[in-house]
Design an enzyme around this catalytic site. Sequence first.
Site, PDB file in Angstrom:
ATOM      1  N   GLU A  67      -0.423  -9.287   0.763  1.00  0.00           N
ATOM      2  CA  GLU A  67       0.809  -9.885  -0.070  1.00  0.00           C
ATOM      3  C   GLU A  67       0.362 -11.138  -0.729  1.00  0.00           C
ATOM      4  O   GLU A  67       0.142 -12.024  -0.103  1.00  0.00           O
ATOM      5  CB  GLU A  67       1.997 -10.314   1.020  1.00  0.00           C
ATOM      6  CG  GLU A  67       3.275 -10.587   0.437  1.00  0.00           C
ATOM      7  CD  GLU A  67       3.613 -12.098   0.054  1.00  0.00           C
ATOM      8  OE1 GLU A  67       3.370 -12.184  -1.112  1.00  0.00           O
ATOM      9  OE2 GLU A  67       3.792 -12.883   1.101  1.00  0.00           O
ATOM     10  N   GLU A 119       0.964 -17.275 -12.448  1.00  0.00           N
ATOM     11  CA  GLU A 119       1.842 -17.794 -11.076  1.00  0.00           C
ATOM     12  C   GLU A 119       1.315 -19.233 -11.215  1.00  0.00           C
ATOM     13  O   GLU A 119       0.091 -19.860 -10.801  1.00  0.00           O
ATOM     14  CB  GLU A 119       1.226 -17.424  -9.892  1.00  0.00           C
ATOM     15  CG  GLU A 119       1.906 -17.781  -8.632  1.00  0.00           C
ATOM     16  CD  GLU A 119       1.522 -17.031  -7.357  1.00  0.00           C
ATOM     17  OE1 GLU A 119       2.715 -16.821  -6.503  1.00  0.00           O
ATOM     18  OE2 GLU A 119       0.402 -16.741  -7.197  1.00  0.00           O
TER      19      GLU A 119
END
Length: 505
Positions: free
Chosen positions: A267, A401
Amino acid sequence: MSQHDLTLIVGKDAPRDEINRVRHLIDGAWADGNGEVFERHSPAHGTPVSLISKGDANDASGAIAAARRAFERGVWSDLSGKERATLLLKVADLIDENRPRIARLEVLESGKPISQALGEIEGAADIWRYAASLARTLHGDSHNSLGRDMLGIVLKEPIGVVSIITPWNFPFLIASQKIPFALAAGCTCVVKPSELTPSTTAILGELLIEAGLPAGVVNIVNGFGDPVGSILTTDPRVDMVSFTGSTAVGKTIEKAAGDTLKKVSSELGGKNPQVLFADADLDSAIDAIVFGIYFNAGECCNSGSRIIVHEDILDEVISHVVSLSQKVPFGDPLDPKTKVGAIIHDGHQQKIDSYVREAVAAGAKIEIGGAPIQIDGLPGAFYGPTVVSGLTPDMPIASEEVFGPVLSVLTFRTMDEVISLVNDASYGLSAGVWSENIHTCLEFARRAQAGTVWTNTWMDGFPELPFGGVKESGQGRELGRYGLEEFLEVKTVQMRIGRTRANWI
């Protein structure tokens, strides 16, 4: 807990033995390893929190060997689902009993607010209880339609030894999204928490021992990616790696694990959009936007770090987001009123700020914030609530990000245009849509490339529902029954009934 209590926990004059000591857990025993240690200081208060054993190759190898022995001996994998579930439920109860202690250390090492940490620990206990239910309901399949003389059985068995590598932003919660599912499946584990936030994982080790987990089933090695993480991802005695962290590190792990063909469940990062159509309920949407970007100081893979707003409501949305951002309490994470605490360390704060400075140089507009802030009485790293508009999709702040309290604002006019903006991103962890038209929400949900799509809400979560991403946001799933499936191998058994097989010769 008030700010005055801080000196009782990690005050500058605190004696060494009051600092939390974090050791390795190997084969059921706490170990100092080679004796090397390193310190973790509070990112908000600057004071020492933990003294941590620094793992080396011997520690990692010893932990893997312990997990391998425990698995091969069947001390855990041979237990019934009921027996596994009973222990997992004991751990959940112990987590509840120790919630204040766990939350306090989580705050001091990570900088997150105490009220948030308490909620996360409560949620973690619920995940352990859900995983216990899966342990009792785990089953395979049978095929009785292969002919009168054949019966097919599909068994689901534990994959074996699992290396679990967790990040610094949600150390206890993410460990609880992995470990209980691996245990429910019958696996054994070696866990490496982030070197920045290892203490609560060590507490979890204590609770596992107290609950009666056999030695070697869960091992914990503290330290850094080199050498500990590297060994956990390359050792041939490890069957699987479960990793949560950055996309860059995830790619490195995929390559390293490939030499021994380990399964990897990951993840990774996200650049998650909230899309606002012109008919959105703006009161709810704007509150969710502010929550989505400032929760955990934006240091969250699921952060709603970009909004894509219909042009007709752009000015109204920006105005309201700025107004609500001004009301968010940034401050001492030990203060129960604080909603946004400290940035994990100074270097990360500088990285956040560099994205903002680069965007301004490229012509973007800062609507609010855009710089570090000072909190009275605290020396730590805090970054102010920041909203940046006037962006183009190719700007790094709009596509990469940032991992901080920085919101990027983009615009659209049509469904096709916004779907293109959403799906052109390299990430695909989550997305949200705001519209009073259910048809709009459903079309967006079906077309958006994301592991989770929220409609008229943001970042709700339940143990029953799987979580994970597509594209560079990772592969595999956590939570739900799919989270258990990650730790299972499927075995086919074909049984011939009677002497019915025709000879070949």
